[in-house]
Scaffold this motif. Structure first.
Motif, short mmCIF file in Angstrom:
data_model
loop_
_atom_site.label_atom_id
_atom_site.label_comp_id
_atom_site.label_asym_id
_atom_site.label_seq_id
_atom_site.Cartn_x
_atom_site.Cartn_y
_atom_site.Cartn_z
N LYS A 115 42.93 35.41 35.00
CA LYS A 115 42.74 35.75 33.42
C LYS A 115 43.27 36.59 33.15
CE LYS A 115 38.48 36.13 30.44
NZ LYS A 115 37.30 36.03 30.37
N VAL A 116 44.25 37.36 32.80
CA VAL A 116 44.61 38.22 32.15
C VAL A 116 43.44 38.91 31.31
CG1 VAL A 116 46.59 39.59 30.98
CG2 VAL A 116 47.27 37.55 32.12
N ILE A 117 43.27 40.32 30.65
CA ILE A 117 42.48 40.99 30.84
C ILE A 117 42.84 41.60 29.38
CG2 ILE A 117 40.82 42.68 30.64
CD1 ILE A 117 39.69 40.07 32.27
N MET A 118 44.05 42.53 30.17
CA MET A 118 44.95 43.46 28.88
C MET A 118 46.10 43.53 29.26
SD MET A 118 44.97 47.22 28.19
CE MET A 118 42.89 46.89 27.71
N GLN A 131 45.96 44.07 32.73
CA GLN A 131 44.03 44.46 33.70
C GLN A 131 44.17 42.91 33.40
OE1 GLN A 131 41.30 46.33 32.44
NE2 GLN A 131 39.49 45.40 34.15
N VAL A 132 43.98 42.41 35.44
CA VAL A 132 44.06 41.01 35.10
C VAL A 132 43.14 41.08 35.95
CG1 VAL A 132 46.65 40.37 35.32
CG2 VAL A 132 45.61 40.50 38.11
N VAL A 133 42.08 39.93 36.16
CA VAL A 133 41.00 39.65 37.60
C VAL A 133 40.89 38.18 38.15
CG1 VAL A 133 38.75 38.19 37.52
CG2 VAL A 133 38.72 40.03 35.63
N ASP A 134 41.45 38.15 39.43
CA ASP A 134 41.73 37.14 39.97
C ASP A 134 40.55 36.50 40.94
OD1 ASP A 134 39.97 37.99 42.58
OD2 ASP A 134 42.12 38.71 44.04
N LYS A 135 40.97 34.81 41.08
CA LYS A 135 40.23 33.55 41.21
C LYS A 135 38.80 34.24 42.29
CE LYS A 135 41.51 31.57 45.06
NZ LYS A 135 41.80 29.45 44.68
N TYR A 136 38.66 34.91 42.64
CA TYR A 136 38.42 35.97 43.82
C TYR A 136 36.97 36.87 42.68
CZ TYR A 136 40.07 33.47 47.24
OH TYR A 136 41.03 32.49 47.66
N GLY A 137 37.55 37.33 41.24
CA GLY A 137 36.61 37.93 40.69
C GLY A 137 36.85 39.29 40.60
N ILE A 138 38.07 40.11 41.37
CA ILE A 138 38.60 41.06 42.18
C ILE A 138 38.94 41.02 40.41
CG2 ILE A 138 39.41 42.31 43.32
CD1 ILE A 138 38.80 40.81 45.40
N THR A 139 39.24 42.63 40.09
CA THR A 139 39.39 43.28 38.90
C THR A 139 40.70 44.53 39.40
OG1 THR A 139 37.88 43.76 37.50
CG2 THR A 139 40.25 44.55 36.87
#
Length: 146
Positions: A115-118, A131-139
């Motif tokens: 998920k692209v946050i920025m 900034q992204v959040v990967d499929k494991y919830g790690i930013t």
């Protein structure tokens, strides 16, 4: 404290699968994985019929040359937290490093498995940041500083 290091150490429900994800999405290199030995399994009181080859006692991988360690959660399902982020930071004066960081961000963002946050772009500070959040919830923070 010159010999002290702060090393990212992640816990997954299935590290074997997580390593494949990081190779595919983040281009992880130098991937190493070690299942528990029978003695380690006994010490952790694992069920005797568990398939040790599917478990990970310790593992590591590199992203842009930075090492991350990881393991399976042997104490129950890991809990996702937004309190911890991993930052990849380069100096903008190193054009190769900045290009590598930007290329990695593009690769990760285009994978559609984060998920692209920025988006990675120049900010008012002059730094490039994404900034992204990967499929494991790690930013994951991508930061090219002036």
């Amino acid at each position: 404290m010159a010999n002290t290091k702060l090393i990212p150490y992640l816990t997954f429900e299935n590290t074997k699968n997580a390593l494949e994800y990081y190779k595919r999405v983040f281009g992880a290199t130098d991937v190493n994985r070690q299942p528990p030995t029978e003695k380690q399994a006994d010490e952790m009181a694992l069920n005797p019929d568990v398939d040790l080859d599917n478990l990970t006692f310790k593992a590591s991988f590199k992203v842009l040359g930075q090492q991350v360690f990881c393991t399976d959660s042997f104490m129950g399902k890991p809990v996702v937290s937004s309190l911890i982020s991993l930052m990849l930071e380069v100096d903008q004066r190193d054009s190769d490093a900045e290009s590598d960081l930007e290329a990695l961000f593009k690769q990760v963002a285009e994978s559609e498995e984060v998920k692209v946050i920025m988006t990675f772009e120049k900010k008012s500070s002059g730094n490039k940041y994404g900034q992204v959040v990967d499929k494991y919830g790690i930013t994951w923070i991508f930061n090219a500083v002036k």
